[in-house]
Design an enzyme around this catalytic site. Structure first.
Site, PDB file in Angstrom:
ATOM      1  N   THR A   1       5.737  -6.400  -0.254  1.00 22.53           N
ATOM      2  CA  THR A   1       6.807  -5.472   0.137  1.00 22.53           C
ATOM      3  C   THR A   1       6.571  -4.863   1.522  1.00 22.53           C
ATOM      4  O   THR A   1       5.430  -4.789   1.995  1.00 22.53           O
ATOM      5  CB  THR A   1       6.880  -4.333  -0.914  1.00 22.53           C
ATOM      6  OG1 THR A   1       7.731  -3.306  -0.440  1.00 22.53           O
ATOM      7  CG2 THR A   1       5.508  -3.716  -1.172  1.00 22.53           C
TER       8      THR A   1
ATOM      9  N   TYR B   1       2.730   2.998  -5.877  1.00 24.41           N
ATOM     10  CA  TYR B   1       3.257   1.617  -5.905  1.00 24.41           C
ATOM     11  C   TYR B   1       2.829   0.871  -4.643  1.00 24.41           C
ATOM     12  O   TYR B   1       2.264  -0.224  -4.706  1.00 24.41           O
ATOM     13  CB  TYR B   1       4.787   1.634  -6.015  1.00 24.41           C
ATOM     14  CG  TYR B   1       5.437   0.314  -5.644  1.00 24.41           C
ATOM     15  CD1 TYR B   1       5.246  -0.821  -6.418  1.00 24.41           C
ATOM     16  CD2 TYR B   1       6.228   0.200  -4.484  1.00 24.41           C
ATOM     17  CE1 TYR B   1       5.822  -2.045  -6.067  1.00 24.41           C
ATOM     18  CE2 TYR B   1       6.812  -1.013  -4.133  1.00 24.41           C
ATOM     19  CZ  TYR B   1       6.611  -2.125  -4.924  1.00 24.41           C
ATOM     20  OH  TYR B   1       7.171  -3.334  -4.575  1.00 24.41           O
TER      21      TYR B   1
HETATM   22  P1  NAD Z   1      11.196  -6.091 -11.545  1.00 25.85           P
HETATM   23  O1  NAD Z   1      10.571  -4.804 -11.963  1.00 25.85           O
HETATM   24  O2  NAD Z   1      12.668  -6.283 -11.701  1.00 25.85           O
HETATM   25  O3  NAD Z   1      10.486  -7.301 -12.308  1.00 25.85           O
HETATM   26  C1  NAD Z   1       9.102  -7.345 -12.520  1.00 25.85           C
HETATM   27  C2  NAD Z   1       8.835  -8.324 -13.667  1.00 25.85           C
HETATM   28  O4  NAD Z   1       7.403  -8.376 -13.868  1.00 25.85           O
HETATM   29  C3  NAD Z   1       9.466  -7.886 -14.989  1.00 25.85           C
HETATM   30  O5  NAD Z   1      10.122  -8.977 -15.580  1.00 25.85           O
HETATM   31  C4  NAD Z   1       8.267  -7.438 -15.822  1.00 25.85           C
HETATM   32  O6  NAD Z   1       8.458  -7.646 -17.223  1.00 25.85           O
HETATM   33  C5  NAD Z   1       7.152  -8.316 -15.268  1.00 25.85           C
HETATM   34  N1  NAD Z   1       5.821  -7.730 -15.478  1.00 25.85           N
HETATM   35  C6  NAD Z   1       5.440  -6.446 -15.249  1.00 25.85           C
HETATM   36  N2  NAD Z   1       4.150  -6.281 -15.594  1.00 25.85           N
HETATM   37  C7  NAD Z   1       3.714  -7.504 -16.033  1.00 25.85           C
HETATM   38  C8  NAD Z   1       2.466  -7.986 -16.505  1.00 25.85           C
HETATM   39  N3  NAD Z   1       1.398  -7.175 -16.628  1.00 25.85           N
HETATM   40  N4  NAD Z   1       2.355  -9.288 -16.854  1.00 25.85           N
HETATM   41  C9  NAD Z   1       3.435 -10.122 -16.744  1.00 25.85           C
HETATM   42  N5  NAD Z   1       4.646  -9.713 -16.323  1.00 25.85           N
HETATM   43  C10 NAD Z   1       4.775  -8.416 -15.967  1.00 25.85           C
HETATM   44  O7  NAD Z   1      10.745  -6.291 -10.040  1.00 25.85           O
HETATM   45  P2  NAD Z   1      11.465  -7.081  -8.847  1.00 25.85           P
HETATM   46  O8  NAD Z   1      12.326  -6.126  -8.115  1.00 25.85           O
HETATM   47  O9  NAD Z   1      12.025  -8.341  -9.356  1.00 25.85           O
HETATM   48  O10 NAD Z   1      10.206  -7.371  -7.914  1.00 25.85           O
HETATM   49  C11 NAD Z   1       9.497  -8.610  -7.990  1.00 25.85           C
HETATM   50  C12 NAD Z   1       8.379  -8.602  -6.964  1.00 25.85           C
HETATM   51  O11 NAD Z   1       8.940  -8.407  -5.670  1.00 25.85           O
HETATM   52  C13 NAD Z   1       7.360  -7.486  -7.168  1.00 25.85           C
HETATM   53  O12 NAD Z   1       6.084  -7.995  -6.876  1.00 25.85           O
HETATM   54  C14 NAD Z   1       7.774  -6.429  -6.148  1.00 25.85           C
HETATM   55  O13 NAD Z   1       6.645  -5.673  -5.733  1.00 25.85           O
HETATM   56  C15 NAD Z   1       8.303  -7.303  -5.027  1.00 25.85           C
HETATM   57  N6  NAD Z   1       9.314  -6.655  -4.168  1.00 25.85           N
HETATM   58  C16 NAD Z   1      10.491  -6.220  -4.690  1.00 25.85           C
HETATM   59  C17 NAD Z   1      11.430  -5.628  -3.838  1.00 25.85           C
HETATM   60  C18 NAD Z   1      12.763  -5.163  -4.356  1.00 25.85           C
HETATM   61  O14 NAD Z   1      13.551  -4.618  -3.559  1.00 25.85           O
HETATM   62  N7  NAD Z   1      13.103  -5.346  -5.614  1.00 25.85           N
HETATM   63  C19 NAD Z   1      11.151  -5.484  -2.478  1.00 25.85           C
HETATM   64  C20 NAD Z   1       9.920  -5.932  -1.996  1.00 25.85           C
HETATM   65  C21 NAD Z   1       9.021  -6.539  -2.850  1.00 25.85           C
HETATM   66  P1  TYD Z   2      14.672   2.508  -4.725  1.00 25.81           P
HETATM   67  O1  TYD Z   2      15.847   1.684  -5.132  1.00 25.81           O
HETATM   68  O2  TYD Z   2      13.940   3.281  -5.778  1.00 25.81           O
HETATM   69  O3  TYD Z   2      13.697   1.500  -3.960  1.00 25.81           O
HETATM   70  P2  TYD Z   2      12.384   1.814  -3.079  1.00 25.81           P
HETATM   71  O4  TYD Z   2      11.910   3.190  -3.346  1.00 25.81           O
HETATM   72  O5  TYD Z   2      11.449   0.758  -3.546  1.00 25.81           O
HETATM   73  O6  TYD Z   2      12.827   1.633  -1.639  1.00 25.81           O
HETATM   74  O7  TYD Z   2      15.137   3.534  -3.622  1.00 25.81           O
HETATM   75  C1  TYD Z   2      15.741   3.139  -2.398  1.00 25.81           C
HETATM   76  C2  TYD Z   2      15.934   4.384  -1.568  1.00 25.81           C
HETATM   77  O8  TYD Z   2      16.894   5.230  -2.219  1.00 25.81           O
HETATM   78  C3  TYD Z   2      14.672   5.226  -1.418  1.00 25.81           C
HETATM   79  O9  TYD Z   2      14.648   5.789  -0.095  1.00 25.81           O
HETATM   80  C4  TYD Z   2      14.841   6.328  -2.441  1.00 25.81           C
HETATM   81  C5  TYD Z   2      16.345   6.530  -2.485  1.00 25.81           C
HETATM   82  N1  TYD Z   2      16.910   6.969  -3.792  1.00 25.81           N
HETATM   83  C6  TYD Z   2      17.722   8.109  -3.837  1.00 25.81           C
HETATM   84  O10 TYD Z   2      17.976   8.781  -2.811  1.00 25.81           O
HETATM   85  N2  TYD Z   2      18.247   8.476  -5.040  1.00 25.81           N
HETATM   86  C7  TYD Z   2      17.992   7.782  -6.190  1.00 25.81           C
HETATM   87  O11 TYD Z   2      18.486   8.183  -7.277  1.00 25.81           O
HETATM   88  C8  TYD Z   2      17.175   6.620  -6.121  1.00 25.81           C
HETATM   89  C9  TYD Z   2      16.880   5.815  -7.366  1.00 25.81           C
HETATM   90  C10 TYD Z   2      16.657   6.245  -4.900  1.00 25.81           C
END
Ligand code: NAD
Ligand code: TYD
Length: 346
Positions: free
Chosen positions: A131, A155
């Site tokens: 991330t 995180y």
């Molecule tokens: P998410 O929370 O939607 O999904 C995470 C998945 O991992 C879930 O299905 C959960 O059941 C599984 N999981 C959690 N703990 C586990 C364990 N101990 N063993 C096996 N499975 C487990 O997350 P996401 O948004 O899909 O993110 C996926 C990856 O991308 C993560 O590594 C996150 O750090 C990274 N990432 C996400 C974002 C974003 O905007 N969503 C941005 C940057 C990086």
């Molecule tokens: P989020 O979706 O939790 O992702 P991340 O913290 O991983 O970037 O939040 C995105 C941005 O939105 C972050 O700056 C926090 C803000 N936020 C709010 O202002 N209100 C909310 O209720 C939530 C969930 C997030």
């Protein structure tokens, strides 16, 4: 190129889109999905791909070494794409312990698995999904791959530690790794705790839309399908040991983004949803701005984000409005109660 991919976290948001992409793009390959099915993971996110001939779904926890060993012996994957993680910043503030065990210890377990697999498969690759939050606030300019890490939340600290372990396995054991650091993803199937789905749900219920602090924090937003194409490029064509920053260049303040989501809701449902916005207490350690320099993946791999933000947001809003049952099943009342107390909204 790869015969079988092991995808961790494949029942979550990004992981489920990746499994769909890999299963349809490489029909001759086997996709082995490991997911612990925490509150964030559901096989339903895979749709018909959960039952596809080339997809094997395993309910397992990456902290469980016995399970990982069984999967290695049975399937011998020649690529690992690691996405399983605890992924929500507010949860990490509430209860940091799972972030250490899953994101750090779990990642190290997979790296050990990767070492064994790399001994037998010359083409083996380990792709680690990380991330932009590891860099901490980027007040001006863009984060580059060699920008020093300065994580603010538990995180971000756990993801930074995981990235360090991945690089240490490359340096110490020559494990062929590639790291991608991406920005905020959005799209269908994202858990309701994240900003965009949370705002859609609350807006439609007539509830307040809590904006943390002054709402001027800047985030870069990438559609999840663009992201999974980038993962595919980096896995198949990325330089071993390289880090690719994967962004869209679409940077908005949280207030600007929520206003855009509200105006799409107004068009579809009538009303003036932005009037429900309410500034609340700020998130502790809230980073002011993220911004990624994605030039390396543009130049080396010819990957570019293709989904324009407005079109992506329209599709996303439509998906949530059309999937009310999914929304209900994804609710987590325990966390919502804590968040309401923490930030002072109803
Ligand atoms: P998410 O929370 O939607 O999904 C995470 C998945 O991992 C879930 O299905 C959960 O059941 C599984 N999981 C959690 N703990 C586990 C364990 N101990 N063993 C096996 N499975 C487990 O997350 P996401 O948004 O899909 O993110 C996926 C990856 O991308 C993560 O590594 C996150 O750090 C990274 N990432 C996400 C974002 C974003 O905007 N969503 C941005 C940057 C990086
Ligand atoms: P989020 O979706 O939790 O992702 P991340 O913290 O991983 O970037 O939040 C995105 C941005 O939105 C972050 O700056 C926090 C803000 N936020 C709010 O202002 N209100 C909310 O209720 C939530 C969930 C997030």
């Amino acid at each position: 190129m790869f015969e079988s991919f092991l995808v961790t976290g494949g029942a979550g948001f990004i992981g489920s889109h990746l499994v769909r992409h890999l299963a349809s793009t490489y029909p001759a390959a086997k996709i082995i999905v490991i997911d612990a099915l925490t509150y964030a993971g559901r096989w339903e996110n895979l749709g018909e791909y959960a039952n596809a001939d080339n997809v094997v779904c395993i309910h397992g926890d990456i902290r469980d070494l016995t399970m990982l060993e069984r999967v290695r012996a049975e399937h011998e994957p020649d690529a690992i794409v690691h996405l399983a993680a605890e992924s929500h910043v507010d949860r990490s503030i509430h209860r940091p312990a799972d972030f250490v065990t899953t994101n750090v210890v779990g990642t190290t377990n997979l790296l050990e698995l990767g070492r064994q697999l790399a001994e037998h498969h010359t083409r083996f690759r380990f792709l680690h999904v990380s991330t932009d939050e590891v860099f901490g606030p980027i007040m001006t300019g863009n984060a580059e791959a060699d920008t020093p890490y300065q994580p603010s939340s538990p995180y971000a600290a756990s993801k930074a530690a995981a990235d360090h372990f991945v690089r240490s396995f490359a340096t110490t054991y020559n494990l062929p790794v590639v790291i991608t650091n991406t920005c905020n993803n959005y799209g269908p199937n994202q858990h309701l705790e994240k900003l965009i789905p949370f705002m859609i749900l609350r807006a439609r219920r007539g509830e307040t839309l809590p904006i943390y602090g002054d709402g001027e924090q800047v985030r870069e937003w990438l559609h999840v399908r663009d992201h999974v194409r980038a993962i595919d490029c980096a896995l198949h064509r990325g330089t071993i040991g390289a880090t690719y920053l994967v962004g869209s260049g679409d940077r908005l303040t949280n207030k600007q983004l929520v206003i855009r989501v509200c105006s799409i809701l107004d068009e579809r449902c009538g009303g003036h949803h932005a009037s429900q916005m309410q500034l609340t207490a700020d998130r502790p350690g809230h980073d002011r701005r993220y911004a990624l320099d994605s030039s390396r993946i543009h130049q080396e791999l010819d990957w570019h984000a293709e989904i324009e933000l407005d079109a992506g947001l329209r599709e996303t809003v439509a998906w949530y409005l059309d999937n009310a049952e999914w929304m209900e099943a994804a609710r987590t009342p325990d966390l919502n109660a804590w968040i309401a107390t923490q930030y002072g909204h109803e």
